[in-house]
Write a protein that holds these residues in place. Sequence first.
Motif, PDB file in Angstrom:
ATOM      1  N   PRO A   1     -28.963  -2.811 -16.694  1.00 40.65           N
ATOM      2  CA  PRO A   1     -29.220  -2.007 -17.903  1.00 40.65           C
ATOM      3  C   PRO A   1     -29.497  -2.874 -19.137  1.00 40.65           C
ATOM      4  O   PRO A   1     -30.381  -2.547 -19.934  1.00 40.65           O
ATOM      5  CB  PRO A   1     -27.918  -1.194 -18.067  1.00 40.65           C
ATOM      6  CG  PRO A   1     -27.346  -1.152 -16.687  1.00 40.65           C
ATOM      7  CD  PRO A   1     -27.688  -2.466 -16.043  1.00 40.65           C
ATOM      8  N   SER A   2     -28.779  -3.986 -19.259  1.00 41.24           N
ATOM      9  CA  SER A   2     -29.022  -4.846 -20.440  1.00 41.24           C
ATOM     10  C   SER A   2     -30.381  -5.541 -20.318  1.00 41.24           C
ATOM     11  O   SER A   2     -31.059  -5.781 -21.320  1.00 41.24           O
ATOM     12  CB  SER A   2     -27.906  -5.866 -20.614  1.00 41.24           C
ATOM     13  OG  SER A   2     -27.910  -6.791 -19.542  1.00 41.24           O
TER      14      SER A   2
ATOM     15  N   LYS B   1     -33.033  -3.062 -21.377  1.00 37.67           N
ATOM     16  CA  LYS B   1     -32.986  -2.925 -22.842  1.00 37.67           C
ATOM     17  C   LYS B   1     -33.717  -4.105 -23.496  1.00 37.67           C
ATOM     18  O   LYS B   1     -34.524  -3.934 -24.409  1.00 37.67           O
ATOM     19  CB  LYS B   1     -31.520  -2.882 -23.280  1.00 37.67           C
ATOM     20  CG  LYS B   1     -31.293  -2.601 -24.722  1.00 37.67           C
ATOM     21  CD  LYS B   1     -29.821  -2.247 -24.971  1.00 37.67           C
ATOM     22  CE  LYS B   1     -29.502  -2.286 -26.441  1.00 37.67           C
ATOM     23  NZ  LYS B   1     -29.244  -3.628 -26.977  1.00 37.67           N
ATOM     24  N   ARG B   2     -33.428  -5.302 -22.989  1.00 40.78           N
ATOM     25  CA  ARG B   2     -34.039  -6.517 -23.551  1.00 40.78           C
ATOM     26  C   ARG B   2     -35.556  -6.489 -23.384  1.00 40.78           C
ATOM     27  O   ARG B   2     -36.313  -6.835 -24.282  1.00 40.78           O
ATOM     28  CB  ARG B   2     -33.437  -7.743 -22.849  1.00 40.78           C
ATOM     29  CG  ARG B   2     -33.980  -9.054 -23.327  1.00 40.78           C
ATOM     30  CD  ARG B   2     -33.457  -9.427 -24.708  1.00 40.78           C
ATOM     31  NE  ARG B   2     -34.135 -10.606 -25.244  1.00 40.78           N
ATOM     32  CZ  ARG B   2     -34.827 -10.629 -26.370  1.00 40.78           C
ATOM     33  NH1 ARG B   2     -34.940  -9.547 -27.105  1.00 40.78           N
ATOM     34  NH2 ARG B   2     -35.413 -11.739 -26.774  1.00 40.78           N
TER      35      ARG B   2
ATOM     36  N   LYS C   1     -37.461  -3.929 -23.176  1.00 36.22           N
ATOM     37  CA  LYS C   1     -38.042  -2.950 -24.104  1.00 36.22           C
ATOM     38  C   LYS C   1     -38.158  -3.545 -25.509  1.00 36.22           C
ATOM     39  O   LYS C   1     -39.117  -3.298 -26.224  1.00 36.22           O
ATOM     40  CB  LYS C   1     -37.181  -1.688 -24.153  1.00 36.22           C
ATOM     41  CG  LYS C   1     -37.370  -0.791 -22.947  1.00 36.22           C
ATOM     42  CD  LYS C   1     -36.589   0.503 -23.146  1.00 36.22           C
ATOM     43  CE  LYS C   1     -36.467   1.301 -21.880  1.00 36.22           C
ATOM     44  NZ  LYS C   1     -37.719   1.642 -21.240  1.00 36.22           N
ATOM     45  N   GLU C   2     -37.156  -4.334 -25.885  1.00 37.85           N
ATOM     46  CA  GLU C   2     -37.180  -4.944 -27.226  1.00 37.85           C
ATOM     47  C   GLU C   2     -38.379  -5.878 -27.371  1.00 37.85           C
ATOM     48  O   GLU C   2     -39.100  -5.834 -28.355  1.00 37.85           O
ATOM     49  CB  GLU C   2     -35.891  -5.744 -27.476  1.00 37.85           C
ATOM     50  CG  GLU C   2     -34.698  -4.877 -27.806  1.00 37.85           C
ATOM     51  CD  GLU C   2     -33.366  -5.626 -27.686  1.00 37.85           C
ATOM     52  OE1 GLU C   2     -32.334  -4.953 -27.790  1.00 37.85           O
ATOM     53  OE2 GLU C   2     -33.371  -6.866 -27.465  1.00 37.85           O
TER      54      GLU C   2
ATOM     55  N   ASP D   1     -41.522   5.947 -18.424  1.00 38.26           N
ATOM     56  CA  ASP D   1     -40.646   5.046 -19.175  1.00 38.26           C
ATOM     57  C   ASP D   1     -40.579   3.765 -18.343  1.00 38.26           C
ATOM     58  O   ASP D   1     -39.890   3.713 -17.330  1.00 38.26           O
ATOM     59  CB  ASP D   1     -39.270   5.720 -19.291  1.00 38.26           C
ATOM     60  CG  ASP D   1     -38.285   4.873 -20.060  1.00 38.26           C
ATOM     61  OD1 ASP D   1     -38.716   3.914 -20.729  1.00 38.26           O
ATOM     62  OD2 ASP D   1     -37.076   5.171 -19.976  1.00 38.26           O
TER      63      ASP D   1
ATOM     64  N   ASN E   1     -40.106  -0.234 -17.049  1.00 36.72           N
ATOM     65  CA  ASN E   1     -39.087  -1.287 -17.154  1.00 36.72           C
ATOM     66  C   ASN E   1     -39.649  -2.526 -17.860  1.00 36.72           C
ATOM     67  O   ASN E   1     -38.961  -3.523 -17.999  1.00 36.72           O
ATOM     68  CB  ASN E   1     -38.534  -1.657 -15.769  1.00 36.72           C
ATOM     69  CG  ASN E   1     -39.560  -2.365 -14.900  1.00 36.72           C
ATOM     70  OD1 ASN E   1     -40.722  -2.529 -15.264  1.00 36.72           O
ATOM     71  ND2 ASN E   1     -39.137  -2.782 -13.718  1.00 36.72           N
TER      72      ASN E   1
ATOM     73  N   THR F   1     -36.014 -12.111 -19.245  1.00 35.35           N
ATOM     74  CA  THR F   1     -35.025 -11.329 -19.996  1.00 35.35           C
ATOM     75  C   THR F   1     -34.180 -12.230 -20.900  1.00 35.35           C
ATOM     76  O   THR F   1     -33.511 -11.742 -21.804  1.00 35.35           O
ATOM     77  CB  THR F   1     -34.104 -10.530 -19.052  1.00 35.35           C
ATOM     78  OG1 THR F   1     -33.599 -11.409 -18.057  1.00 35.35           O
ATOM     79  CG2 THR F   1     -34.844  -9.383 -18.410  1.00 35.35           C
TER      80      THR F   1
END
Length: 382
Positions: free
Chosen positions: A264-265, A268-269, A271-272, A297, A299, A363
């Motif tokens: 999950p992290s 998130k990274r 996406k940033e 959506d 990855n 990542t």
Amino acid sequence: MSNKHFIPLSVPNIAGNEWKYVKDCLDTGWISSVGSYVTQFEQMVADFVGAKYGVAAVNGTAALHIALLLSGVKQDDYVILPNLTFVASANSIKYLGAEPLLIDADPDLWQMDLDLLEEFLENETDEKNGELIYIKDGRRIGAIMPVHILGNMCDMDRFLSIVKKYPLPIVEDATESLGTKYKGINAGKFSPLACLSFNGNKIISTGGGGCIVTDDEALAKHAKHLTTTAKARNDEYYHDEVGYNYRLVNVLAAIGVGQMELLPSFIKRKKEYVAFYKKELTGVADIRFQKELPEVDTNGWLFTIQTDKQQQLLDHLNANNILSRRFWMPMNMLPMYKDCVYVQKRDNSKYIYNTCLSIPCSTNITGEELSIVVREIKEAIG
Ligand SMILES: Cc1ncc(COP(=O)(O)O)c(C=O)c1O
């Protein structure tokens, strides 16, 4: 000022409990083909995708090979897949003595072009005794393999509505798209058997590894049987079919458990930095991005940009220690697949290959590294 510090393209990020779990394997001697981490990893992957079962494999290619076999693909069948994919998708078809049937890419999504697919199925195939036949040579089409290119997805509703009119099993090559969703449904949930990869450049990595995910208990059991030499008895070397040694070993599964905890992290990274790159690179020269449908959506697996100045940019970035890569060479341009049936009108695959390049997106890439990449892109073609 040229960049001296090497920035890789997409490398593993070992940042959690991986060491601890691997040490546990080494301390206890459970390093090989069975062990609790294998079972735990399979369940974690299945749970994440929302599937009932996971069957770990030595890599994504092996997972695809077994998934195709279990979907009934036979020697001399065709299997439909996008022309623009990584070679392993086509190779897994060849391992069964079947033949890739290539569909060109959508120019914006870079996924299999659904207009071409629909036209091909309508006009060039026929059904005989419940089987789909390629009219031109009478050979059976055994399956279709959508590949979620770069972690993105096509219009899956439309894809499924096209395919469901035909007796055509789907085998999802979801190797790049762990964590990608279409209308909230995870990649890997769009076919009875779907495959994931955990090689070194994927969003999580076990060094090398793969997994088949399925909701079907019988298929899961059979996949496990085939990937573990088809040994039918515990007390004796009795094997009841030709199996494969496609096991993911416990020590790699232990890395996988640590990586799944971080997934999950990682998403998130990703996406940033996708947001950062898009903001910074919009309007720079002729740079374009892969289109994403509102239902998807992604990855953000491997960030890839499109520019007619591809070679100039590749040369500049690589000369400045920023690893960037051209897109995969389309299957019809490789010697083994150059004579395959290739359904196309404008050969978008070739154009995408000639204009797209992937840029650093691990990542664990730092903000400073992202800024250097952007600076050098502007320097090269801005
Ligand atoms: C589209 C695609 N299919 C299949 C594979 C094969 O996976 P692996 O490298 O784990 O064998 C990969 C990854 O390398 C891939 O990107």
